[in-house]
Design a protein around this motif. Structure first.
Motif, PDB file in Angstrom:
ATOM      1  N   SER A 248       0.837  -1.239  -0.126  1.00  0.00           N
ATOM      2  CA  SER A 248      -0.013  -0.037   0.206  1.00  0.00           C
ATOM      3  C   SER A 248       0.898   1.343  -0.059  1.00  0.00           C
ATOM      4  CB  SER A 248      -1.013  -0.077   1.043  1.00  0.00           C
ATOM      5  OG  SER A 248      -0.399  -0.124   2.526  1.00  0.00           O
ATOM      6  N   ILE A 249       2.061   1.197   0.592  1.00  0.00           N
ATOM      7  CA  ILE A 249       2.980   2.304   0.568  1.00  0.00           C
ATOM      8  C   ILE A 249       3.509   2.584  -0.981  1.00  0.00           C
ATOM      9  CG2 ILE A 249       5.244   3.189   1.297  1.00  0.00           C
ATOM     10  CD1 ILE A 249       4.524   1.968   4.020  1.00  0.00           C
ATOM     11  N   LYS A 250       3.939   1.515  -1.510  1.00  0.00           N
ATOM     12  CA  LYS A 250       4.461   1.318  -2.970  1.00  0.00           C
ATOM     13  C   LYS A 250       3.503   2.062  -3.876  1.00  0.00           C
ATOM     14  CE  LYS A 250       7.213   0.287  -6.475  1.00  0.00           C
ATOM     15  NZ  LYS A 250       8.260   0.907  -6.589  1.00  0.00           N
ATOM     16  N   THR A 251       2.192   1.745  -3.637  1.00  0.00           N
ATOM     17  CA  THR A 251       1.032   1.939  -4.416  1.00  0.00           C
ATOM     18  C   THR A 251       0.463   3.327  -4.034  1.00  0.00           C
ATOM     19  OG1 THR A 251      -0.460   0.371  -3.593  1.00  0.00           O
ATOM     20  CG2 THR A 251       0.741  -0.451  -5.402  1.00  0.00           C
ATOM     21  N   ALA A 252       0.711   3.943  -3.062  1.00  0.00           N
ATOM     22  CA  ALA A 252       0.316   5.277  -2.729  1.00  0.00           C
ATOM     23  C   ALA A 252      -1.308   5.285  -2.188  1.00  0.00           C
ATOM     24  CB  ALA A 252       0.452   6.266  -3.778  1.00  0.00           C
ATOM     25  N   ASN A 253      -1.549   3.907  -1.602  1.00  0.00           N
ATOM     26  CA  ASN A 253      -2.801   3.617  -1.129  1.00  0.00           C
ATOM     27  C   ASN A 253      -3.130   4.017   0.114  1.00  0.00           C
ATOM     28  OD1 ASN A 253      -5.708   2.606  -0.436  1.00  0.00           O
ATOM     29  ND2 ASN A 253      -5.296   1.223  -2.220  1.00  0.00           N
ATOM     30  N   ARG A 254      -3.258   5.125   0.843  1.00  0.00           N
ATOM     31  CA  ARG A 254      -2.933   5.494   2.388  1.00  0.00           C
ATOM     32  C   ARG A 254      -4.030   5.022   2.991  1.00  0.00           C
ATOM     33  NH1 ARG A 254      -1.839  12.140   1.674  1.00  0.00           N
ATOM     34  NH2 ARG A 254       0.166  11.742   0.595  1.00  0.00           N
ATOM     35  N   GLY A 255      -5.289   4.725   2.589  1.00  0.00           N
ATOM     36  CA  GLY A 255      -6.630   4.047   3.415  1.00  0.00           C
ATOM     37  C   GLY A 255      -6.066   2.755   3.825  1.00  0.00           C
ATOM     38  N   LEU A 256      -5.583   2.021   2.844  1.00  0.00           N
ATOM     39  CA  LEU A 256      -5.154   0.719   3.072  1.00  0.00           C
ATOM     40  C   LEU A 256      -3.879   0.462   3.974  1.00  0.00           C
ATOM     41  CD1 LEU A 256      -6.150  -1.554  -0.092  1.00  0.00           C
ATOM     42  CD2 LEU A 256      -7.502  -1.612   1.900  1.00  0.00           C
ATOM     43  N   THR A 257      -3.233   1.371   3.851  1.00  0.00           N
ATOM     44  CA  THR A 257      -1.862   1.547   4.677  1.00  0.00           C
ATOM     45  C   THR A 257      -2.232   1.531   5.995  1.00  0.00           C
ATOM     46  OG1 THR A 257      -0.612   3.056   2.893  1.00  0.00           O
ATOM     47  CG2 THR A 257       0.208   2.730   5.252  1.00  0.00           C
ATOM     48  N   VAL A 258      -3.368   2.452   6.457  1.00  0.00           N
ATOM     49  CA  VAL A 258      -3.629   2.595   7.802  1.00  0.00           C
ATOM     50  C   VAL A 258      -4.152   1.097   8.183  1.00  0.00           C
ATOM     51  CG1 VAL A 258      -5.108   3.637   9.521  1.00  0.00           C
ATOM     52  CG2 VAL A 258      -4.095   4.924   7.711  1.00  0.00           C
ATOM     53  N   TYR A 259      -5.064   0.429   7.313  1.00  0.00           N
ATOM     54  CA  TYR A 259      -5.540  -0.707   7.640  1.00  0.00           C
ATOM     55  C   TYR A 259      -4.865  -1.928   7.976  1.00  0.00           C
ATOM     56  CZ  TYR A 259      -9.388  -4.024   7.933  1.00  0.00           C
ATOM     57  OH  TYR A 259     -10.259  -5.238   8.266  1.00  0.00           O
ATOM     58  N   PHE A 260      -3.876  -1.754   6.857  1.00  0.00           N
ATOM     59  CA  PHE A 260      -2.786  -3.073   7.082  1.00  0.00           C
ATOM     60  C   PHE A 260      -2.099  -2.792   8.223  1.00  0.00           C
ATOM     61  CE2 PHE A 260      -3.400  -3.782   2.216  1.00  0.00           C
ATOM     62  CZ  PHE A 260      -3.939  -4.953   2.346  1.00  0.00           C
ATOM     63  N   ALA A 261      -1.442  -1.615   8.632  1.00  0.00           N
ATOM     64  CA  ALA A 261      -0.819  -1.209   9.716  1.00  0.00           C
ATOM     65  C   ALA A 261      -1.428  -1.821  11.055  1.00  0.00           C
ATOM     66  CB  ALA A 261      -0.281   0.071   9.673  1.00  0.00           C
ATOM     67  N   ALA A 262      -2.685  -1.200  10.914  1.00  0.00           N
ATOM     68  CA  ALA A 262      -3.355  -1.883  12.351  1.00  0.00           C
ATOM     69  C   ALA A 262      -3.677  -3.118  12.255  1.00  0.00           C
ATOM     70  CB  ALA A 262      -4.836  -1.090  12.244  1.00  0.00           C
ATOM     71  N   ALA A 263      -3.589  -4.116  11.333  1.00  0.00           N
ATOM     72  CA  ALA A 263      -3.939  -5.312  11.099  1.00  0.00           C
ATOM     73  C   ALA A 263      -2.399  -5.967  11.781  1.00  0.00           C
ATOM     74  CB  ALA A 263      -4.144  -5.969  10.021  1.00  0.00           C
ATOM     75  N   SER A 264      -1.277  -5.400  11.357  1.00  0.00           N
ATOM     76  CA  SER A 264       0.025  -5.936  11.630  1.00  0.00           C
ATOM     77  C   SER A 264      -0.037  -5.893  13.299  1.00  0.00           C
ATOM     78  CB  SER A 264       0.730  -5.161  10.736  1.00  0.00           C
ATOM     79  OG  SER A 264       0.896  -5.073   9.619  1.00  0.00           O
ATOM     80  N   ALA A 265      -0.193  -4.683  13.913  1.00  0.00           N
ATOM     81  CA  ALA A 265      -0.007  -4.471  14.959  1.00  0.00           C
ATOM     82  C   ALA A 265      -1.059  -5.335  15.990  1.00  0.00           C
ATOM     83  CB  ALA A 265      -0.357  -2.847  15.163  1.00  0.00           C
ATOM     84  N   PHE A 266      -2.212  -5.514  15.385  1.00  0.00           N
ATOM     85  CA  PHE A 266      -3.239  -6.582  16.311  1.00  0.00           C
ATOM     86  C   PHE A 266      -2.811  -7.995  16.057  1.00  0.00           C
ATOM     87  CE2 PHE A 266      -6.024  -3.020  16.435  1.00  0.00           C
ATOM     88  CZ  PHE A 266      -6.941  -3.433  17.647  1.00  0.00           C
ATOM     89  N   GLY A 267      -2.071  -8.443  15.067  1.00  0.00           N
ATOM     90  CA  GLY A 267      -1.719  -9.879  14.725  1.00  0.00           C
ATOM     91  C   GLY A 267      -0.678 -10.111  15.672  1.00  0.00           C
ATOM     92  N   VAL A 268       0.458  -9.192  15.790  1.00  0.00           N
ATOM     93  CA  VAL A 268       1.580  -9.301  16.438  1.00  0.00           C
ATOM     94  C   VAL A 268       1.207  -9.262  18.042  1.00  0.00           C
ATOM     95  CG1 VAL A 268       3.727  -8.594  17.158  1.00  0.00           C
ATOM     96  CG2 VAL A 268       3.330  -8.492  14.785  1.00  0.00           C
TER      97      VAL A 268
END
Length: 363
Positions: A114-134
């Motif tokens: 999402s960072i590579k493709t400049a998709n800011r909305g999904l960047t936040v969602y994936f970042a939150a998912a990473s944090a919750f998974g760990v």
């Protein structure tokens, strides 16, 4: 029509359960014991279906992220609301924590995309998912899931390093620092689990107490190695290994608690070696290393971002499963074998579809 790589994956999804079936048959086992290996055969059927009807990239990645958020949310509920000492205590905490960790790490691949493709909305969602998974892994207290965590993060950095701007590197460093700080707090449960591990190791090697959590593992690991050395080619079988363990106990080589633990070796590789010998270990390594080989081919910078992201997710699934298998028979549980096979199949079929679409667009 299956290509060479698809045939490789399809083949090992049949060979692995075949080896287990032969072991069960020669060991005098029952059909019920084939339940877990049969799920890999199911995986072969799912692979054929997914190659014809592949999951879409965004649906698959956001679905994985949603799973990571759900796992982390459940872990928080277990610790803060129900009062469990460890998240996922209502099932097997180790399995729940390990699966949560993998979902979080695949979501981290989504952050990179999402960072590579400049998709800011999904960047936040994936970042939150990473944090919750760990977070789900941390709150479960599953120490085995933390062993290769730094190594896996380094692998991710190597895969995506050409996508990182100085700003992204700074943000990742900050996120990693915050994670370390959280892990050092008593509320995370990590310091307590580390201290317990240090105490277990000290008690075991001093001979004061061999029946701690890690001490118990050391005993059954030693037992499995001894059993393997006695029958290195085909192993003892699931039932036959009890005879080997009984002989070890009578000779005073293992504790009574280790002998009474009639389940698995708390190490997938040693368990296969003791029960199915080199043949079983070879099948297990093929089940792990063939997908790793297939995914690794698509990590080059020349491939599309979606292809590299899916390939990186596949590499993470394999490496994290190897990590968990060092201290737990992760694939011995239905949750582990199904999660591993389905993850590999979904990511591979989506990757192959994405690459085919890319090739067509270049024609």
């Amino acid at each position: 029509m299956l290509d060479k790589n698809s045939w490789l994956l399809f083949g090992i999804l049949l060979i692995y359960p075949l080896i287990h079936g032969l072991s069960i048959l020669t060991d005098g086992g029952t059909l019920r014991e084939f339940d877990r290996p049969s799920k890999v055969i199911m995986g072969a059927a799912v692979l054929l279906f997914c190659l014809r009807n592949p999951p879409r990239f965004k649906w698959l990645m956001t679905g994985i992220a949603t799973g990571a958020i759900t796992a982390g949310g459940r872990a928080l509920y277990d610790r803060l609301v129900t009062g469990y000492g460890r998240a996922f205590e209502w099932m097997v905490p180790i399995q729940g924590g390990d699966i949560s960790m993998t979902l979080g790490l695949i979501s981290l691949c989504g952050v990179m995309w999402s960072i590579k493709t400049a998709n800011r909305g999904l960047t936040v969602y994936f970042a939150a998912a990473s944090a919750f998974g760990v977070l789900g892994s941390i709150l479960s207290g599953s120490r085995g899931g933390w062993v290769l965590f730094p190594v896996i993060l380094f692998v991710l950095y190597r895969i995506f390093r050409d996508w990182f701007s100085p700003k992204v590197k700074l943000g990742m460093s900050l996120a990693l620092t915050l994670l370390v700080i959280f892990c050092l707090t008593p509320q995370s449960g990590v310091p307590k689990r580390i201290e317990a591990a240090k105490s277990d190791i000290s008690l075991y090697f001093s001979g004061k107490n061999k029946n701690t959590s890690l001490g118990h593992r050391f005993e059954i690991w030693k037992s499995s190695v001894d059993s393997f050395l006695e029958k290195p080619l085909f192993g003892w079988g699931r039932h036959g290994v009890r005879l080997s363990q009984e002989q070890q106990y009578k000779r005073g080589l293992i504790t009574k608690e280790a002998y009474d633990f009639n389940s698995h070796a708390h190490n997938q590789f040693l368990d296969e070696m003791a029960k199915r010998g080199i043949i079983g270990l070879g099948a297990l390594l093929a089940l792990l290393l063939i997908p790793l080989y297939l995914f690794k081919q698509y990590l080059k910078p020349s491939f599309a971002p979606e292809v590299r992201t899916l390939a990186a997710g596949g590499v993470i699934v394999v490496l994290s499963t190897i990590d968990y298998s060092l201290s737990q028979a992760f694939l011995y549980h239905s949750s582990g074998i199904v999660f591993y096979c389905v993850s590999v199949i979904f990511l591979y079929s989506a990757l192959r579809s994405q690459q085919l679409m890319t090739d067509k667009s270049l024609l």
